[in-house]
Design an enzyme around this catalytic site. Structure first.
Site, PDB file in Angstrom:
ATOM      1  N   ASP A  85       0.862  -1.187   0.000  1.00  0.00           N
ATOM      2  CA  ASP A  85       0.000   0.000   0.000  1.00  0.00           C
ATOM      3  C   ASP A  85       0.889   1.225   0.000  1.00  0.00           C
ATOM      4  O   ASP A  85       1.961   1.240   0.606  1.00  0.00           O
ATOM      5  CB  ASP A  85      -0.970   0.001   1.184  1.00  0.00           C
ATOM      6  N   ASP A 174      -9.926   3.690   5.809  1.00  0.00           N
ATOM      7  CA  ASP A 174      -8.845   3.610   6.793  1.00  0.00           C
ATOM      8  C   ASP A 174      -9.290   4.286   8.084  1.00  0.00           C
ATOM      9  O   ASP A 174      -9.399   5.505   8.160  1.00  0.00           O
ATOM     10  CB  ASP A 174      -7.599   4.297   6.216  1.00  0.00           C
ATOM     11  N   GLU A 176      -8.168   4.702  11.867  1.00  0.00           N
ATOM     12  CA  GLU A 176      -7.085   4.509  12.831  1.00  0.00           C
ATOM     13  C   GLU A 176      -6.959   5.722  13.729  1.00  0.00           C
ATOM     14  O   GLU A 176      -7.782   6.644  13.672  1.00  0.00           O
ATOM     15  CB  GLU A 176      -5.772   4.186  12.125  1.00  0.00           C
TER      16      GLU A 176
END
Length: 286
Positions: A85, A174, A176
């Site tokens: 990634d 994503d 986080e």
């Protein structure tokens, strides 16, 4: 006799009663509570990200959970498909080199909040495809800056779409640690879950696909109360820099992608798809 030239006769306002005053006060209180709940679910309007080029899948995982345990995956997972990634901080990526080393898929950061697009997205997204890889795009979420729907639409409008060409993975969200402040973005567990539901439903309405979710077990437990409701719908991409994938968040019986290191060759973040290449193709094709 008094004649009114237009409209209805004037009527004086009735005097306020105790019941009327109580009703007004209760309405204001309930209205404020509803507004607060809606704000919690949709994001609290924090400032737009100031260093989005430094935020990528795992940047905050490494900062909060460390990388000391990094190592090679266990032998049983070596049969999985190798991937990477990337994001804007890597600039132009040497895709031919990665392909020759055995990398067969890639996720590329496209957007963050509703104000940032990766300036290297075209080279990274199209370059991985041209090298022969199956590739997808991901969005770095900032749930305190705008609603899930707004960010999902921004993502789709700036590279996060999907087409059934056999070479495009569903978009990934994503989730986080917050790079800009409160770990959970100042939202309650239910507020964060509702924000993600908003993002996922908007993305599916736009593309027809259920998105992948990238998150760590520790963050998930802390910020969602270990919510289990996405496990049967959204494929899990989990970071853990060590010799095994470890404990998964609630709701998932298995992971789909494992980000196992942030210090790989050519590109730091390397991943293993949990299955054979034909299963990766199946994920791409929906």
């Amino acid at each position: 006799m008094t004649v009114h030239r237009s409209g209805s006769p004037h009527r004086s306002r009735p005097p306020a009663t105790a019941a009327g005053i109580l009703f007004t006060v209760l309405s204001l209180v309930l209205g404020l509570s509803g507004s607060a709940a809606a704000q919690d679910a949709a994001g609290k309007g924090a400032q737009e990200p100031t260093h989005p080029g430094l935020d990528w899948a795992g940047s905050q995982i490494a900062a909060h959970e460390g990388t000391a345990a990094e190592g090679a995956p266990t032998r049983g997972l070596l049969a999985g498909v190798e991937g990477v990634d990337v994001s804007g901080h890597q600039g132009n990526v040497a895709w031919a080199t990665l392909w020759s080393s055995g990398v067969k898929f890639a996720y590329v950061k496209a957007t963050e909040s509703t104000s940032y697009v990766n300036p290297y997205f075209a080279q990274q997204y199209n370059g991985s495809y041209s090298a022969g890889m199956i590739r997808g795009a991901y969005h770095f979420a900032t749930p305190d800056t705008s609603s899930g729907a707004a960010q999902a639409n921004y993502f789709v409008d700036h590279g996060g779409g999907w087409s059934k060409d056999g070479k495009t993975l569903p978009g990934a969200l994503d989730m986080e640690y917050n790079p800009y402040g409160a770990t959970c973005y100042g939202l309650s567990a239910s507020g964060l879950v509702n924000w993600m539901k908003d993002w996922f439903s908007t993305y599916k309405a736009r593309t027809g696909r259920d998105a992948v979710i990238y998150t760590s077990t520790d963050w998930w437990k802390q910020c969602t109360g270990n919510y289990a409701g996405f496990g049967s719908i959204n494929p899990l991409w989990v970071p853990r820099y060590g010799s095994s994938v470890g404990e998964l968040p609630a709701g998932w019986g298995f992971h789909t992608i494992w980000q196992y290191t942030s210090t790989g060759p050519t590109v730091g973040d390397h991943n293993k798809f949990n299955g054979a290449y034909d299963r990766l193709q199946a994920l791409a094709n929906g």
